[in-house]
Structure formats: structure tokens, C-alpha cells
Design an enzyme around this catalytic site. Structure first.
Site, PDB file in Angstrom:
ATOM      1  N   GLY A   1    -131.660  11.025 -56.558  1.00 57.47           N
ATOM      2  CA  GLY A   1    -132.671  11.892 -57.127  1.00 57.47           C
ATOM      3  C   GLY A   1    -133.250  11.297 -58.386  1.00 57.47           C
ATOM      4  CB  SER A   2    -132.670  12.338 -61.861  1.00 59.87           C
ATOM      5  OG  SER A   2    -132.578  13.670 -61.398  1.00 59.87           O
TER       6      SER A   2
ATOM      7  CG  ASP B   1    -134.902  13.782 -55.392  1.00 61.19           C
ATOM      8  OD1 ASP B   1    -134.715  14.037 -54.199  1.00 61.19           O
ATOM      9  OD2 ASP B   1    -134.271  14.337 -56.323  1.00 61.19           O
TER      10      ASP B   1
ATOM     11  CE  LYS C   1    -134.072  18.907 -54.058  1.00 62.13           C
ATOM     12  NZ  LYS C   1    -132.811  18.691 -53.342  1.00 62.13           N
TER      13      LYS C   1
ATOM     14  N   GLY D   1    -129.211  15.614 -61.303  1.00 59.97           N
ATOM     15  CA  GLY D   1    -129.942  15.429 -62.552  1.00 59.97           C
ATOM     16  C   GLY D   1    -129.107  14.926 -63.707  1.00 59.97           C
TER      17      GLY D   1
ATOM     18  N   GLY E   1    -126.095  13.062 -58.794  1.00 58.55           N
ATOM     19  CA  GLY E   1    -125.567  12.202 -59.847  1.00 58.55           C
ATOM     20  C   GLY E   1    -125.502  10.723 -59.499  1.00 58.55           C
TER      21      GLY E   1
END
Ligand code: PLP
Length: 291
Positions: free
Chosen positions: A230-231, A17, A74, A146, A209
Site C-alpha cells: 500500500g503506502s 495501491d 475498497k 499505512g 505494513g
């Protein structure tokens, strides 16, 4: 089939991301096989409580211009027009994502109407096969985006794999196959295809996650074909080093000595929020959005 073949090229890779061109360049340099362009990473969306929509094509375009690897973006579940817009932008892949606020709580996009390949999230075999039947070229676990808590992604890949093993073992007659396909709401041919392969007919990545090299290797050992991060990366104190380490761990997921090396001295990792704390009322579960 062509689109599923295209997604096969991402196999073994890490998709990161990124919220701007600078992060995209870091991701590419670290060895990402693709980037996901989005305005806010799931950890921040989780906090916002606002409606989350497709990103501004301006930022997606800037990211496309900055890197040579494929760029994904997205759209909201069921939002056919956001998808038409991203296809017009000539994005490489669309993620029809539960991380955004669903536009249609009943129906997903008819992805076979599009030429751009899609990735979709799934928590179990039925969801995965319904998305593939709608035209998804790639599946990823929903996990719990997230959070930095890998347990939901582990749960979803384990669930999909064990349902396939169960089907292989227990569905022996045409009647049993028909009945189970009906239960999953997919054509029996698709179910038979999965049983004969012993896996999904498209690549199946882990997502939701993943925060460390060890998380990525764990999901690869559980049978995933690659990993979305992602995060995790840009919430860490040294994103570039961590990004490289996650790529290395995804490639060398069966080599503990290599995993030791790349897991060492990464600085502060994403703090995260555990699933159990979310269950106690400190937020919503994105994987349950729309239910
Ligand atoms: N995932 C999300 C986020 C949804 O909103 C929905 C539908 O409401 C589903 C999955 C379930 O769709 P299906 O039962 O077709 O797999």
C-alpha cells in the site's frame, strides 16, 4: 468456487495501491498482478481522522481505463450498496476493508450474493473462515495498514498458520470438530476442508505494513501466496524502482542473492510509524477498527 479459482491467478503476485492512472501505469510496468484503486493511501487516511468511504467511481474508472491488469477497489465493511455500485462499474475485485470506516459493526457483506469476487482481511483463522463462509474468494492479513511496520502482518499469517496446524493435530473426533467449528462460528465442513488441505481453501495474501522487498519475501517465506503493498511504494523516493524490486523479491523470495540485488540502492523508503509508537497513543490501530 469459480471466483476462488479466478483469485488463484493472482498467486505469487504483488497488488499495489494507486491513487491515479499515472501510478497505476507505473505499477503495471513494474510487474504488479493487480492494482488497488483508492483516493487516499492508508498512510494518509491514518493521519486524516475523517470518515473514509468508497472512492469516487470516476477515479476508479480512469484507472480501469489506464491498465490491462485487474483493478480492485475498497468498500466499507458491511456497505452492501457501495459494493453494488462497484459491481455495476464492473470492477474486477472488491476489497471489503477495515482501512475504511465500517458501515456495519456487526455484519459483513453477504458476498455470495455478488458475482464480483471479494478479498477480505483477517487476523486469525476464525475471521478468515467467517469471511470465506460469507463468500470471500481471497483472504489477506489485516496487518497494520499505512505504518510501514511489517510486524502485524507477520503476526496474522503466523496466527492463521498455527491455528490450522493446531486444528489438524488436536481435532480428532466429530464432537471436537463440531465444537471448534461452533467456536469459530463456521460450518464444520469448512473447518474439515481446511484441515484436510492444511491451508485455507482460497489464496491468502499478506497486507498491512509491507514496505520493502525484504518484507515481501519474509511474508512469502512465512507461507503467504502473494503480497499487497500500500503506502510503501508511492511514499518512497523512487517508486518505480521499489515497485519492481518488490515484485522481484516476491517471485524470488527464496533466493538471498537475488534479494540482495533488489534490496540495494532503493533510495529513501517510507519512513513509517512503528506499532509500538501507535500503542503509546500516537494514533489508532486500523486492524482493531470495529471492535
Ligand atoms: N473486522 C472488523 C474491522 C470488524 O468491524 C468486525 C466486526 O465488528 C470484525 C472484523 C469481526 O467480524 P467477525 O467476528 O464476524 O469476524
Amino acid at each position: 468456487k469459480v471466483k476462488a479459482g479466478l483469485a488463484q491467478m493472482l498467486k505469487g503476485g504483488v497488488i499495489m495501491d494507486v491513487v491515479n492512472a499515472e501510478q497505476a501505469v507505473i505499477a503495471e510496468r513494474a510487474g504488479a498482478c493487480a492494482v488497488m484503486a483508492l483516493e487516499r493511501i492508508p498512510a494518509d487516511m491514518r493521519k486524516s481522522g475523517q470518515v473514509c468511504r468508497m472512492s469516487d467511481p470516476k477515479m476508479v474508472r480512469e484507472i480501469m481505463a489506464a491498465v490491462s491488469i485487474p483493478v480492485m477497489a475498497k468498500v466499507r465493511i458491511g456497505h452492501t450498496v457501495e459494493a453494488q455500485i462497484l459491481q455495476a462499474l464492473q470492477i474486477d475485485y472488491i476489497d471489503e476493508s477495515e482501512v475504511l470506516t465500517p458501515a456495519d459493526k456487526q455484519n459483513h457483506i453477504r458476498k455470495s450474493d455478488f458475482s464480483v469476487p471479494y478479498v477480505c482481511g483477517a487476523k486469525n483463522l476464525g475471521e478468515a473462515l467467517r469471511r470465506i463462509n460469507e463468500g470471500a474468494a481471497m483472504i489477506r492479513t489485516k496487518g497494520e495498514a499505512g505504518t510501514g511496520d511489517v510486524s502485524e502482518a507477520v503476526k496474522h499469517i503466523t496466527q492463521i498458520r498455527s491455528e490450522i496446524a493446531w486444528a489438524k493435530e488436536n481435532l480428532n473426533t466429530p464432537e471436537e470438530l463440531e465444537a471448534h467449528a461452533k467456536e469459530l462460528r463456521v460450518p464444520v465442513e469448512l473447518l474439515k476442508d481446511v484441515i484436510s488441505r492444511g491451508k485455507l481453501p482460497v489464496v491468502n495474501f499478506a497486507a498491512g505494513g509491507v514496505a520493502t522487498p525484504a518484507d515481501a519475501a519474509l511474508l512469502m517465506q512465512l507461507g503467504c501466496d502473494g503480497v499487497f503493498v500500500g503506502s510503501g511504494i508511492f511514499k518512497a523516493s523512487n517508486p518505480e524502482k521499489l515497485a519492481r524490486a518488490v515484485v522481484q523479491a516476491t517471485t524470488h523470495y527464496e533466493d538471498p542473492v537475488k534479494l540482495l540485488e533488489v534490496s540495494t540502492d532503493l533510495g529513501d523508503l517510507m519512513a513509517g510509524v512503528s506499532i509500538d509508537s501507535i500503542n503509546k497513543g500516537n494514533g489508532i490501530r486500523l486492524s482493531e477498527v470495529g471492535w
